[in-house]
Design a protein around this motif. Structure first.
Motif, PDB file in Angstrom:
ATOM      1  N   SER A 307      45.802  37.684  29.785  1.00 23.35           N
ATOM      2  CA  SER A 307      46.006  38.935  30.534  1.00 23.35           C
ATOM      3  C   SER A 307      44.517  39.444  31.446  1.00 23.35           C
ATOM      4  CB  SER A 307      46.816  39.550  28.860  1.00 23.35           C
ATOM      5  OG  SER A 307      44.846  39.569  28.095  1.00 23.35           O
ATOM      6  N   GLY A 308      43.225  38.830  30.902  1.00 24.74           N
ATOM      7  CA  GLY A 308      42.650  39.872  31.278  1.00 24.74           C
ATOM      8  C   GLY A 308      42.886  40.073  33.073  1.00 24.74           C
ATOM      9  N   SER A 309      43.094  38.403  33.504  1.00 27.77           N
ATOM     10  CA  SER A 309      43.391  38.972  34.927  1.00 27.77           C
ATOM     11  C   SER A 309      44.367  39.886  35.030  1.00 27.77           C
ATOM     12  CB  SER A 309      44.127  38.065  35.883  1.00 27.77           C
ATOM     13  OG  SER A 309      42.851  36.158  35.107  1.00 27.77           O
ATOM     14  N   SER A 314      44.515  47.138  37.673  1.00 26.16           N
ATOM     15  CA  SER A 314      43.965  48.745  37.692  1.00 26.16           C
ATOM     16  C   SER A 314      43.056  49.375  37.901  1.00 26.16           C
ATOM     17  CB  SER A 314      44.020  48.771  35.887  1.00 26.16           C
ATOM     18  OG  SER A 314      43.111  48.652  35.244  1.00 26.16           O
ATOM     19  N   LEU A 315      42.338  48.420  39.053  1.00 22.96           N
ATOM     20  CA  LEU A 315      40.936  49.000  39.408  1.00 22.96           C
ATOM     21  C   LEU A 315      41.216  49.298  41.126  1.00 22.96           C
ATOM     22  CD1 LEU A 315      38.496  46.249  38.208  1.00 22.96           C
ATOM     23  CD2 LEU A 315      38.677  48.672  38.085  1.00 22.96           C
TER      24      LEU A 315
END
Length: 317
Positions: A307-309, A314-315
Motif C-alpha cells: 500500500s506504500g506504493s 497522491s503526490l
C-alpha cells in the motif's frame, strides 16, 4: 528513497511470509503423518535406521508366528505322549496281573489288545498342520527345526536361529505300521520295535526271545518267564517314553520363553524407532498456532508494504 521499481519493504515482507509458509507446510505434514522424519529428505540417517528396523520388526513378527506354530506342534506331541504313557502303564499292570496263577490270560489279552489299539489311535491322531511326530517315517537322528530368532550383526549381516527337536526319540510308530499283524521293517518307533531278549537268571543266555513289540505282544499262551520279559521290556519302553515327554516339555518351555522374549524385543524396537522419527504432537500443535499467527502478520505486513506504493499517487494530483 521512494521508488516504483523497487519496494524493499514488500520484498522483505514477502520473503518472511514465504519462510513462514514453508515452515507451516512442514509442521502440517508432521501433524498429518505423525512423523517428524517421514521421508529420507527429512533426515537421511534417521530415515535409513527406522526403515531397516521396521523391516527387522516384520521379520520378528514372522518369527513370533513360527514360534507359535512350533509350540502347538510340540504341545500336541507332548499331550499325545502323556496319554500314551498312561496306556502303556495300563498294559504293564495287565501283564503283572497275568502272572497271578489261575487267571484267564485270554481275557487279559483281550483287554491288552484294546489298549494296544488305543495306542495306535493316539499316535495317529497326534497331528498338527500336517505333521505327526509320533507316527512317522523319520529315521534315527532325525530332527525338526523351529524358527526361533532373527538377528542382525554389527556389520549388517542377518541370520535366522532355530530350535531343534529330536523327533525320532519321541516316535512311537513307524508310519508303515498299520495294524498289529505287522511290524515296521525299519525306522521303528518305541512301540513297534521288537522287544529285547530277556535273560532271567543273568547267565548271558536269553531265557525268552521275542519277535513281537509292545504293540502286538500276546500273552494268551505265554510262559511266566516270557511274561516277565515282557514286563521288563515294557518298563524300559516306559522309561524311554517318559524321557521323551520330559524333552518335549523342556522344548515347549524354551519356545514359550523365546516367544515372550521376541514379543518384548519387538516392543523395544518399535519404541526406539518412535524416538527417532515420531513427531511430538504437543510441540507440533504449539508450533502450528505460532506459525499461523506469523502467517497472518506476514500477510498484513505485505499488504502494508504494497500500500506504500499507492500513496505515491497522491503526490501527482
Amino acid at each position: 528513497m521512494s521508488s516504483i521499481h523497487t519496494n524493499t519493504a514488500a520484498m522483505t515482507a514477502l520473503k518472511s511470509l514465504q519462510a513462514t509458509n514453508k515452515a507451516l507446510e512442514s509442521t502440517q505434514k508432521n501433524i498429518s503423518t505423525g512423523f517428524r522424519v517421514s521421508d529420507a529428505s527429512d533426515n537421511a540417517a534417521y530415515w535409513s535406521i527406522a526403515t531397516t528396523m521396521r523391516s527387522d520388526n516384520k521379520a520378528l513378527s514372522t518369527v513370533e508366528d513360527a514360534l507359535g506354530l512350533g509350540a502347538a506342534k510340540v504341545d500336541v506331541a507332548y499331550t499325545a505322549m502323556d496319554s500314551a504313557i498312561d496306556v502303556v502303564d495300563e498294559i504293564k499292570a495287565k501283564l503283572v496281573a497275568s502272572r497271578e496263577p489261575g487267571v484267564d490270560k485270554t481275557k487279559i489279552q483281550s483287554e491288552i489288545g484294546a489298549l494296544q489299539e488305543q495306542l495306535k489311535s493316539i499316535a495317529d491322531s497326534a497331528s498338527f498342520s500336517g505333521e505327526n511326530w509320533l507316527s512317522s517315517s523319520e529315521a534315527s537322528g532325525a530332527t525338526k527345526e523351529i524358527v526361533a530368532s532373527f538377528t542382525r550383526s554389527s556389520s549388517g549381516t542377518v541370520s535366522v536361529g532355530t530350535v531343534s527337536v529330536d523327533v525320532f526319540s519321541s516316535k512311537l510308530f513307524d508310519s508303515a505300521t498299520t495294524d498289529r499283524s505287522t511290524l515296521a521293517s525299519s525306522n521303528q518307533g518305541l512301540l513297534d520295535s521288537v522287544l529285547a531278549d530277556y535273560d532271567a537268571d543273568g547267565d548271558t543266555t536269553a531265557d525268552a526271545t521275542y519277535t513281537v513289540s509292545v504293540y502286538n505282544l500276546d500273552i494268551s499262551s505265554a510262559t511266566d518267564v516270557q511274561i516277565d520279559g515282557m514286563i521288563w521290556n515294557v518298563e524300559n519302553v516306559l522309561e524311554d517314553m517318559t524321557t521323551s515327554a520330559a524333552d518335549l516339555g523342556a522344548t515347549k518351555s524354551r519356545i514359550d520363553m523365546q516367544s515372550e522374549f521376541v514379543g518384548n524385543l519387538m516392543d523395544s524396537i518399535s519404541s526406539g524407532i518412535g524416538k527417532l522419527v515420531d513427531a511430538d504432537m504437543t510441540e507440533e500443535s504449539t508450533r502450528l498456532q505460532a506459525l499461523q499467527t506469523q502467517q497472518q502478520l506476514g500477510i498484513q505486513a505485505l499488504s502494508m508494504a504494497n500500500s506504500g506504493s499507492q500513496s505515491l499517487l497522491s503526490l501527482f494530483r
